[in-house]
Write a protein that holds these residues in place. Structure first.
Motif, PDB file in Angstrom:
ATOM      1  N   GLY A  73      -2.002   1.166   6.542  1.00  0.00           N
ATOM      2  CA  GLY A  73      -0.875   2.030   6.179  1.00  0.00           C
ATOM      3  C   GLY A  73      -1.371   3.141   5.275  1.00  0.00           C
ATOM      4  N   SER A  74      -1.059   3.053   3.992  1.00  0.00           N
ATOM      5  CA  SER A  74      -1.650   3.979   3.015  1.00  0.00           C
ATOM      6  C   SER A  74      -1.505   3.339   1.634  1.00  0.00           C
ATOM      7  N   VAL A  75      -2.361   3.762   0.720  1.00  0.00           N
ATOM      8  CA  VAL A  75      -2.400   3.089  -0.583  1.00  0.00           C
ATOM      9  C   VAL A  75      -2.307   4.071  -1.749  1.00  0.00           C
ATOM     10  N   GLY A  76      -1.846   3.532  -2.884  1.00  0.00           N
ATOM     11  CA  GLY A  76      -1.817   4.310  -4.123  1.00  0.00           C
ATOM     12  C   GLY A  76      -0.414   4.741  -4.502  1.00  0.00           C
ATOM     13  N   GLY A  77      -0.322   5.385  -5.667  1.00  0.00           N
ATOM     14  CA  GLY A  77       0.971   5.862  -6.138  1.00  0.00           C
ATOM     15  C   GLY A  77       1.075   5.764  -7.642  1.00  0.00           C
ATOM     16  N   PRO A  78       2.198   6.289  -8.204  1.00  0.00           N
ATOM     17  CA  PRO A  78       2.345   6.395  -9.649  1.00  0.00           C
ATOM     18  C   PRO A  78       2.165   5.084 -10.408  1.00  0.00           C
ATOM     19  N   PRO A  89      -6.267   2.563  -6.426  1.00  0.00           N
ATOM     20  CA  PRO A  89      -6.198   1.962  -5.097  1.00  0.00           C
ATOM     21  C   PRO A  89      -7.020   2.670  -4.012  1.00  0.00           C
ATOM     22  N   GLU A  90      -6.908   4.018  -3.938  1.00  0.00           N
ATOM     23  CA  GLU A  90      -7.634   4.699  -2.858  1.00  0.00           C
ATOM     24  C   GLU A  90      -9.140   4.530  -3.004  1.00  0.00           C
ATOM     25  N   ARG A  91      -9.601   4.772  -4.242  1.00  0.00           N
ATOM     26  CA  ARG A  91     -11.043   4.723  -4.491  1.00  0.00           C
ATOM     27  C   ARG A  91     -11.599   3.303  -4.401  1.00  0.00           C
ATOM     28  N   ALA A  93     -10.199   0.733  -2.687  1.00  0.00           N
ATOM     29  CA  ALA A  93      -9.867  -0.031  -1.471  1.00  0.00           C
ATOM     30  C   ALA A  93     -10.324   0.693  -0.209  1.00  0.00           C
ATOM     31  N   LEU A  94      -9.857   1.928  -0.050  1.00  0.00           N
ATOM     32  CA  LEU A  94     -10.125   2.618   1.213  1.00  0.00           C
ATOM     33  C   LEU A  94     -11.593   3.028   1.352  1.00  0.00           C
ATOM     34  N   LEU A  95     -12.159   3.599   0.280  1.00  0.00           N
ATOM     35  CA  LEU A  95     -13.556   4.043   0.366  1.00  0.00           C
ATOM     36  C   LEU A  95     -14.507   2.854   0.561  1.00  0.00           C
ATOM     37  N   SER A 264       3.413  18.879  10.272  1.00  0.00           N
ATOM     38  CA  SER A 264       4.023  17.705   9.653  1.00  0.00           C
ATOM     39  C   SER A 264       3.017  16.581   9.436  1.00  0.00           C
ATOM     40  N   LEU A 265       2.882  16.172   8.184  1.00  0.00           N
ATOM     41  CA  LEU A 265       1.992  15.050   7.853  1.00  0.00           C
ATOM     42  C   LEU A 265       2.443  13.761   8.525  1.00  0.00           C
ATOM     43  N   GLY A 266       3.712  13.610   8.663  1.00  0.00           N
ATOM     44  CA  GLY A 266       4.270  12.371   9.210  1.00  0.00           C
ATOM     45  C   GLY A 266       4.022  12.188  10.692  1.00  0.00           C
ATOM     46  N   TYR A 287      -7.470   2.371  11.652  1.00  0.00           N
ATOM     47  CA  TYR A 287      -6.509   3.346  12.183  1.00  0.00           C
ATOM     48  C   TYR A 287      -5.394   3.549  11.168  1.00  0.00           C
ATOM     49  N   GLU A 288      -5.141   4.790  10.812  1.00  0.00           N
ATOM     50  CA  GLU A 288      -4.186   5.043   9.722  1.00  0.00           C
ATOM     51  C   GLU A 288      -3.510   6.405   9.873  1.00  0.00           C
ATOM     52  N   PRO A 289      -2.338   6.569   9.260  1.00  0.00           N
ATOM     53  CA  PRO A 289      -1.705   7.891   9.226  1.00  0.00           C
ATOM     54  C   PRO A 289      -2.546   8.836   8.368  1.00  0.00           C
ATOM     55  N   GLY A 291      -1.361  10.970   6.293  1.00  0.00           N
ATOM     56  CA  GLY A 291      -0.709  11.199   4.998  1.00  0.00           C
ATOM     57  C   GLY A 291      -0.889  10.034   4.040  1.00  0.00           C
ATOM     58  N   GLY A 292      -0.302  10.183   2.864  1.00  0.00           N
ATOM     59  CA  GLY A 292      -0.403   9.154   1.837  1.00  0.00           C
ATOM     60  C   GLY A 292       0.829   8.282   1.778  1.00  0.00           C
ATOM     61  N   THR A 293       1.119   7.756   0.573  1.00  0.00           N
ATOM     62  CA  THR A 293       2.184   6.756   0.427  1.00  0.00           C
ATOM     63  C   THR A 293       3.561   7.371   0.157  1.00  0.00           C
ATOM     64  N   ALA A 294       3.628   8.690   0.046  1.00  0.00           N
ATOM     65  CA  ALA A 294       4.898   9.408  -0.135  1.00  0.00           C
ATOM     66  C   ALA A 294       5.858   8.720  -1.108  1.00  0.00           C
ATOM     67  N   PRO A 295       5.469   8.512  -2.366  1.00  0.00           N
ATOM     68  CA  PRO A 295       6.348   7.798  -3.324  1.00  0.00           C
ATOM     69  C   PRO A 295       7.704   8.480  -3.484  1.00  0.00           C
ATOM     70  N   ASP A 296       7.749   9.806  -3.257  1.00  0.00           N
ATOM     71  CA  ASP A 296       9.009  10.543  -3.434  1.00  0.00           C
ATOM     72  C   ASP A 296      10.100  10.111  -2.466  1.00  0.00           C
ATOM     73  N   ILE A 297       9.721   9.560  -1.322  1.00  0.00           N
ATOM     74  CA  ILE A 297      10.751   9.155  -0.357  1.00  0.00           C
ATOM     75  C   ILE A 297      10.736   7.646  -0.089  1.00  0.00           C
ATOM     76  N   ALA A 303      11.132   7.725   5.845  1.00  0.00           N
ATOM     77  CA  ALA A 303       9.756   8.136   6.168  1.00  0.00           C
ATOM     78  C   ALA A 303       9.564   8.187   7.679  1.00  0.00           C
ATOM     79  N   ASN A 304       8.828   9.166   8.120  1.00  0.00           N
ATOM     80  CA  ASN A 304       8.543   9.311   9.546  1.00  0.00           C
ATOM     81  C   ASN A 304       7.495   8.271   9.959  1.00  0.00           C
ATOM     82  N   PRO A 305       7.834   7.367  10.869  1.00  0.00           N
ATOM     83  CA  PRO A 305       6.869   6.330  11.259  1.00  0.00           C
ATOM     84  C   PRO A 305       5.923   6.780  12.369  1.00  0.00           C
TER      85      PRO A 305
HETATM   86  P1  NAD Z   1       1.512  12.182   0.523  1.00  0.00           P
HETATM   87  O1  NAD Z   1       0.787  12.411   1.806  1.00  0.00           O
HETATM   88  O2  NAD Z   1       1.890  10.776   0.224  1.00  0.00           O
HETATM   89  O3  NAD Z   1       2.861  13.053   0.487  1.00  0.00           O
HETATM   90  C1  NAD Z   1       2.843  14.467   0.599  1.00  0.00           C
HETATM   91  C2  NAD Z   1       4.235  14.942   1.064  1.00  0.00           C
HETATM   92  O4  NAD Z   1       4.404  14.600   2.450  1.00  0.00           O
HETATM   93  C3  NAD Z   1       5.366  14.249   0.307  1.00  0.00           C
HETATM   94  O5  NAD Z   1       6.416  15.143   0.115  1.00  0.00           O
HETATM   95  C4  NAD Z   1       5.815  13.141   1.247  1.00  0.00           C
HETATM   96  O6  NAD Z   1       7.155  12.773   1.097  1.00  0.00           O
HETATM   97  C5  NAD Z   1       5.528  13.757   2.625  1.00  0.00           C
HETATM   98  N1  NAD Z   1       5.170  12.737   3.600  1.00  0.00           N
HETATM   99  C6  NAD Z   1       3.992  12.067   3.687  1.00  0.00           C
HETATM  100  N2  NAD Z   1       4.062  11.169   4.679  1.00  0.00           N
HETATM  101  C7  NAD Z   1       5.303  11.281   5.200  1.00  0.00           C
HETATM  102  C8  NAD Z   1       6.003  10.608   6.231  1.00  0.00           C
HETATM  103  N3  NAD Z   1       5.413   9.629   6.941  1.00  0.00           N
HETATM  104  N4  NAD Z   1       7.262  10.969   6.502  1.00  0.00           N
HETATM  105  C9  NAD Z   1       7.864  11.956   5.826  1.00  0.00           C
HETATM  106  N5  NAD Z   1       7.260  12.628   4.828  1.00  0.00           N
HETATM  107  C10 NAD Z   1       6.019  12.276   4.517  1.00  0.00           C
HETATM  108  O7  NAD Z   1       0.582  12.795  -0.584  1.00  0.00           O
HETATM  109  P2  NAD Z   1       0.625  12.686  -2.186  1.00  0.00           P
HETATM  110  O8  NAD Z   1       2.039  12.765  -2.652  1.00  0.00           O
HETATM  111  O9  NAD Z   1      -0.362  13.638  -2.644  1.00  0.00           O
HETATM  112  O10 NAD Z   1       0.053  11.222  -2.484  1.00  0.00           O
HETATM  113  C11 NAD Z   1       0.850  10.099  -2.790  1.00  0.00           C
HETATM  114  C12 NAD Z   1      -0.053   8.885  -2.976  1.00  0.00           C
HETATM  115  O11 NAD Z   1      -0.709   8.584  -1.727  1.00  0.00           O
HETATM  116  C13 NAD Z   1      -1.166   9.117  -4.000  1.00  0.00           C
HETATM  117  O12 NAD Z   1      -1.313   7.957  -4.779  1.00  0.00           O
HETATM  118  C14 NAD Z   1      -2.402   9.341  -3.152  1.00  0.00           C
HETATM  119  O13 NAD Z   1      -3.573   8.934  -3.811  1.00  0.00           O
HETATM  120  C15 NAD Z   1      -2.106   8.441  -1.969  1.00  0.00           C
HETATM  121  N6  NAD Z   1      -2.811   8.817  -0.721  1.00  0.00           N
HETATM  122  C16 NAD Z   1      -3.283   7.787   0.021  1.00  0.00           C
HETATM  123  C17 NAD Z   1      -3.924   8.055   1.215  1.00  0.00           C
HETATM  124  C18 NAD Z   1      -4.418   6.906   2.044  1.00  0.00           C
HETATM  125  O14 NAD Z   1      -4.084   5.775   1.755  1.00  0.00           O
HETATM  126  N7  NAD Z   1      -5.175   7.160   3.086  1.00  0.00           N
HETATM  127  C19 NAD Z   1      -4.061   9.374   1.655  1.00  0.00           C
HETATM  128  C20 NAD Z   1      -3.545  10.401   0.874  1.00  0.00           C
HETATM  129  C21 NAD Z   1      -2.909  10.107  -0.327  1.00  0.00           C
END
Ligand code: NAD
Length: 366
Positions: A73-78, A89-91, A93-95, A264-266, A287-289, A291-297, A303-305
């Protein structure tokens, strides 16, 4: 009935949400296609820290080693941001996961459907049919890993930092083999990106690519481009590329440029492949998206799957050699995203129908 054995590492924040949706789609396809899914879920990232005291718990690593592929999936966050950098988490686990399994090849499709071209910052007239290209980035060599790597204070009090860019011919050939395979599955067109006018590693890169392709891939239309020009050409006319292959840092930068022009990252997935073979004799991969963990949503169910669902397709393609099923999933995602405004909204980050509804729409098109 083929059994697909893979590890599921959902991670943090939206990670588990999009993973649940992707697995629901996968279970549906598996039933249709007569596949048995034998997967085990394990903690990674922040979840690993919280439940096992470690971002990459030993039990998780063991599970991965015993599997034929990793769906990540994806890792990390506030929640874990205050930890020392090495424990983040990223450094942590993923690396290490990439390093442990020598996942040297990162394949990232840059896909923007024609119906969603207004999601791209590029003018629609530059991409009337959307974007469909693939970036192949070398992931375990070059400037990020080369030694020496240090910062020292000089006798005169000045401070000097050193990074070293190193590539071996064998490392270039192995990433090239992945790129050739990807190009053969598409338009048989490959662009190698380097900086051979300035860098020794790029001179070796270009020579190795030319000689290897002449000897082993005469069916591939090979071209070379300097990285500064490639950055420009991606923004000017991305579809002039089909597959492009490049070293670690250039790929890091160009793949992010590619992500932004695709809107679109999603929607973007990625595959990281290594030297390892799985129990089926096929490439072991993660295999992974993109984007990251999108804590804001996270927790809102919006979240877009799609990127996670498309990661499943990539896993079927590379680690299980089930190309037709991978294509079916990709076609269903495309139909789901482009067939209605409401489902299309989610790819633009506008108010959406939600993660579950998007997965339902994909299933409806399978
Ligand atoms: P992010 O990719 O999580 O989010 C960036 C923006 O894109 C946000 O507004 C988010 O809401 C949106 N977004 C991302 N994925 C989405 C989805 N599936 N659907 C809808 N909107 C989506 O990047 P960030 O905010 O810089 O990072 C958040 C956390 O994720 C940090 O802790 C970072 O270290 C971690 N991260 C992890 C990975 C990974 O696990 N491979 C990759 C990048 C960032």
């Amino acid at each position: 009935m083929p059994t697909l054995k893979f590890a599921v590492l959902p991670g943090d924040y939206i990670g588990p949400e999009v993973m649940t949706a992707a697995l629901r789609v996968f279970e549906h396809v598996a039933k249709q296609e007569g596949l048995t899914l034998a997967y085990t879920t394990a903690d990674v990232g922040g979840a690993g820290i919280d439940n096992h005291g470690k971002a990459l718990p030993d039990s998780t690593l063991k599970l991965c080693a015993e599997s034929d592929a990793i769906l990540f999936g994806s890792v990390g966050g506030p929640k874990w941001e205050k930890l020392p950098p090495k424990e983040q988490p990223e450094r942590a686990a993923l690396l290490p996961l990439r390093k442990h399994f020598t996942l040297f090849a990162n394949l990232r499709p840059g896909l923007l459907y024609r119906e969603l071209t207004d999601a791209s910052p590029l003018k629609t007239e530059r991409i009337p049919d959307g974007i469909d290209i693939v970036c192949i980035r070398e992931l375990t060599g070059g400037l990020y890993f080369g030694l020496p790597k240090h910062t020292t204070t000089l006798p005169d009090g000045d401070i000097q930092a050193v990074d070293t860019m190193v590539y071996k011919k064998s490392e270039i050939e192995r990433i090239l083999q992945v790129a050739i395979t990807a190009a053969r599955a598409r338009k048989k067109k490959l662009c190698s990106v380097d900086k051979a006018n300035v860098l020794e590693t790029s001179v070796l890169w270009r020579k190795t690519v030319s000689e290897y392709c002449a000897a082993h891939a005469p069916d591939i239309a090979l071209s070379h481009m300097y990285v500064d020009n490639a950055a420009m050409q991606l923004a000017r006319d991305p579809n002039q590329f089909d597959v492009f292959v490049t070293e670690n840092m250039f790929g890091d930068i160009l793949s992010d440029e590619m992500a932004v022009i695709c809107g679109s990252l999603g929607m973007l997935s990625s595959a990281s492949l290594g030297t390892g073979r799985n129990s089926l004799g096929l490439p072991f991969g993660l295999y992974e998206p993109a984007g990251g963990t999108a804590p804001d949503i996270a927790g809102k169910g919006i979240a877009n799957p799609c990127a996670q669902i498309l990661s499943v397709a990539q896993m079927l393609r590379y680690s299980f050699n089930l190309e037709p099923i991978a294509k079916r999933i990709e076609a269903a995602v495309k139909k789901a995203v482009t067939s209605g405004t409401r489902t299309g909204d989610i790819a633009f980050g506008r108010p959406s129908v939600g993660t579950k509804a998007m997965a339902d729409a994909v299933i409806a098109h399978l």
